[in-house]
Scaffold this motif. Sequence first.
Motif, PDB file in Angstrom:
ATOM      1  N   TYR A 154      40.596  27.752 -30.449  1.00 33.56           N
ATOM      2  CA  TYR A 154      39.285  27.671 -29.572  1.00 33.56           C
ATOM      3  C   TYR A 154      37.874  27.513 -30.406  1.00 33.56           C
ATOM      4  O   TYR A 154      36.811  26.891 -30.450  1.00 33.56           O
ATOM      5  CB  TYR A 154      38.952  27.965 -28.519  1.00 33.56           C
ATOM      6  CG  TYR A 154      40.446  27.916 -27.337  1.00 33.56           C
ATOM      7  CD1 TYR A 154      40.699  26.618 -27.654  1.00 33.56           C
ATOM      8  CD2 TYR A 154      41.124  28.764 -26.810  1.00 33.56           C
ATOM      9  CE1 TYR A 154      42.197  26.397 -27.023  1.00 33.56           C
ATOM     10  CE2 TYR A 154      42.190  28.425 -25.991  1.00 33.56           C
ATOM     11  CZ  TYR A 154      42.264  27.227 -25.713  1.00 33.56           C
ATOM     12  OH  TYR A 154      43.755  26.416 -24.942  1.00 33.56           O
ATOM     13  N   ALA A 155      37.596  29.173 -30.973  1.00 35.36           N
ATOM     14  CA  ALA A 155      36.529  29.484 -31.750  1.00 35.36           C
ATOM     15  C   ALA A 155      35.893  28.443 -32.909  1.00 35.36           C
ATOM     16  O   ALA A 155      35.195  27.819 -32.622  1.00 35.36           O
ATOM     17  CB  ALA A 155      37.035  31.004 -32.079  1.00 35.36           C
ATOM     18  N   ALA A 186      32.758  24.129 -35.388  1.00 41.58           N
ATOM     19  CA  ALA A 186      33.076  22.555 -35.881  1.00 41.58           C
ATOM     20  C   ALA A 186      31.921  21.799 -34.462  1.00 41.58           C
ATOM     21  O   ALA A 186      31.284  21.130 -35.207  1.00 41.58           O
ATOM     22  CB  ALA A 186      34.434  21.807 -35.847  1.00 41.58           C
ATOM     23  N   ALA A 187      32.587  22.288 -32.880  1.00 42.42           N
ATOM     24  CA  ALA A 187      31.080  21.389 -32.801  1.00 42.42           C
ATOM     25  C   ALA A 187      29.552  20.838 -33.187  1.00 42.42           C
ATOM     26  O   ALA A 187      28.498  20.265 -33.112  1.00 42.42           O
ATOM     27  CB  ALA A 187      31.654  21.417 -30.914  1.00 42.42           C
ATOM     28  N   PHE A 192      24.652  20.029 -36.369  1.00 40.60           N
ATOM     29  CA  PHE A 192      23.385  20.575 -37.589  1.00 40.60           C
ATOM     30  C   PHE A 192      23.731  20.207 -38.252  1.00 40.60           C
ATOM     31  O   PHE A 192      22.632  20.035 -39.767  1.00 40.60           O
ATOM     32  CB  PHE A 192      23.718  22.027 -38.070  1.00 40.60           C
ATOM     33  CG  PHE A 192      22.745  22.756 -36.292  1.00 40.60           C
ATOM     34  CD1 PHE A 192      21.374  22.504 -36.045  1.00 40.60           C
ATOM     35  CD2 PHE A 192      23.278  23.167 -35.902  1.00 40.60           C
ATOM     36  CE1 PHE A 192      20.825  23.207 -35.031  1.00 40.60           C
ATOM     37  CE2 PHE A 192      22.806  23.911 -34.549  1.00 40.60           C
ATOM     38  CZ  PHE A 192      21.452  24.030 -34.170  1.00 40.60           C
ATOM     39  N   TYR A 193      24.914  19.707 -39.843  1.00 44.92           N
ATOM     40  CA  TYR A 193      24.531  19.638 -40.636  1.00 44.92           C
ATOM     41  C   TYR A 193      26.444  17.990 -40.829  1.00 44.92           C
ATOM     42  O   TYR A 193      26.746  17.409 -40.434  1.00 44.92           O
ATOM     43  CB  TYR A 193      26.266  20.283 -41.235  1.00 44.92           C
ATOM     44  CG  TYR A 193      25.378  22.118 -42.078  1.00 44.92           C
ATOM     45  CD1 TYR A 193      24.808  22.183 -42.438  1.00 44.92           C
ATOM     46  CD2 TYR A 193      25.720  22.516 -40.702  1.00 44.92           C
ATOM     47  CE1 TYR A 193      24.410  22.954 -43.559  1.00 44.92           C
ATOM     48  CE2 TYR A 193      24.949  23.833 -41.166  1.00 44.92           C
ATOM     49  CZ  TYR A 193      24.017  24.130 -41.772  1.00 44.92           C
ATOM     50  OH  TYR A 193      23.365  25.498 -42.575  1.00 44.92           O
ATOM     51  N   PRO A 194      25.825  17.491 -42.369  1.00 42.15           N
ATOM     52  CA  PRO A 194      26.563  16.242 -42.162  1.00 42.15           C
ATOM     53  C   PRO A 194      28.152  16.228 -42.005  1.00 42.15           C
ATOM     54  O   PRO A 194      28.892  17.299 -42.937  1.00 42.15           O
ATOM     55  CB  PRO A 194      25.968  15.746 -44.014  1.00 42.15           C
ATOM     56  CG  PRO A 194      25.581  17.022 -44.592  1.00 42.15           C
ATOM     57  CD  PRO A 194      25.250  17.903 -42.737  1.00 42.15           C
ATOM     58  N   SER A 195      28.655  15.648 -41.269  1.00 41.26           N
ATOM     59  CA  SER A 195      30.236  15.710 -41.388  1.00 41.26           C
ATOM     60  C   SER A 195      30.249  14.518 -41.345  1.00 41.26           C
ATOM     61  O   SER A 195      31.665  14.484 -41.476  1.00 41.26           O
ATOM     62  CB  SER A 195      30.047  17.291 -39.889  1.00 41.26           C
ATOM     63  OG  SER A 195      29.730  16.893 -38.673  1.00 41.26           O
ATOM     64  N   ARG A 203      23.607  12.366 -40.368  1.00 44.02           N
ATOM     65  CA  ARG A 203      23.422  13.352 -41.500  1.00 44.02           C
ATOM     66  C   ARG A 203      23.247  15.051 -40.871  1.00 44.02           C
ATOM     67  O   ARG A 203      23.592  15.952 -41.246  1.00 44.02           O
ATOM     68  CB  ARG A 203      21.568  13.174 -41.147  1.00 44.02           C
ATOM     69  CG  ARG A 203      21.716  12.392 -42.585  1.00 44.02           C
ATOM     70  CD  ARG A 203      21.332  13.400 -44.129  1.00 44.02           C
ATOM     71  NE  ARG A 203      21.795  12.518 -45.162  1.00 44.02           N
ATOM     72  CZ  ARG A 203      20.729  12.252 -46.115  1.00 44.02           C
ATOM     73  NH1 ARG A 203      18.953  12.039 -44.933  1.00 44.02           N
ATOM     74  NH2 ARG A 203      20.944  10.941 -47.051  1.00 44.02           N
ATOM     75  N   GLY A 204      22.953  14.918 -39.103  1.00 39.28           N
ATOM     76  CA  GLY A 204      23.244  16.331 -39.230  1.00 39.28           C
ATOM     77  C   GLY A 204      21.379  16.741 -39.009  1.00 39.28           C
ATOM     78  O   GLY A 204      20.422  16.340 -39.209  1.00 39.28           O
TER      79      GLY A 204
END
Length: 284
Positions: A39-40, A45-46, A51-54, A59-60
């Motif tokens: 779960y963590a 990931a959420a 925040f980050y490009p994924s 872009r994030g």
Amino acid sequence: MALKPETDAVSGVATTGHEWDGIKELDNPMPAWWVYTFYACIAFAAVWVVFYPSLPFVRGTLGYTGRSDLSRVMEAERARTEPMLARIRAATPAAIAADPELRGFALAGGRVAFANNCAGCHGAGGQGAVGGFPSLADDDWIYGGSFDAIQQTITVGVRNGEHPDARGVAMPAFAQAGLTPAQIGTLADHVLSLSGAGPASAPGAALYAENCVACHGDRGEGNRELGAPRLNDQVWLYGGDRAAIGRTIANARAGVMPAWGSRLDPATINMLTVYVHALGGGEQ
Ligand code: HEC
Ligand code: HEC
């Protein structure tokens, strides 16, 4: 195979109903630590996606990219080396070589630039290669081994058709110019005799005087203005056996080197000049 969940008699745990040769699979719950870690990870990931490009094309919110990170590092590196490069750009190669601090920097930078741009033809240590690529580490120079001559050769290149002042005249192909194979053989023997590798002959000397002296000189001493190599030493661009010399006389060769003045910045050319000059054959 029947998928009938039942309770295992020994452990009291429910089975999944899978059974292989009498061995039944227990339906134990996942360990709690594993489930919470799972779960963590999902929660992490959420947050990461925000925040980050994924995801593709997203872009994030931090605007971070590996590429921008790299440009920042490169920018910092440029800012660090620029004062030194500015001094190298403003100085002559001779002045750079005379200043220990600049010289050290130029030799290091020149070594890298040489590996990137020159080693493919001239060899990793500038030792040259048979086939027309001269050694830059000896004191046998086609165009000259002074700082100025080396810098000029690097800047304009050789027979490249891209720089108006490119070095090197073209040697005629004497098979097309009307010499017979026998005459070419006689000339090859004469060329060998110039470096003491065979006897001289009167017909060879006559043919040589008529066809070759203007560029290669009376005794085969060469001509740096024209880029006609010395023939009275043991250093050969295209091989020093009779057959290779004969092929050169019959067909001529025309070694080509690109002009680096339009490809590399002046600081790099200065560093390369100092580096090549220091390879072993630099002249004053
Ligand atoms: C595509 C192959 C090639 C590359 C790449 C190349 N050279 Fe050359 N270079 C030559 C050839 C061929 C000659 C000799 C031409 C001739 O026959 O006169 C030459 C000649 C020279 C000479 C003159 C040597 C002398 O005896 O006078 C210098 C100096 C030189 N190169 C330096 C460099 C440097 C520095 C670089 C990299 C920036 C470089 N070369 C890259 C092919 C190359
Ligand atoms: C117009 C000037 C010119 C004339 C005339 C000329 N040469 Fe050359 N010769 C050159 C040049 C320039 C090179 C270098 C070619 C290259 O680097 O690709 C060369 C290269 C050579 C080489 C190869 C040297 C080596 O190190 O491998 C030989 C051998 C040679 N010449 C022999 C002769 C002979 C013999 C004659 C007369 C029959 C002759 N040349 C006439 C300009 C000339």
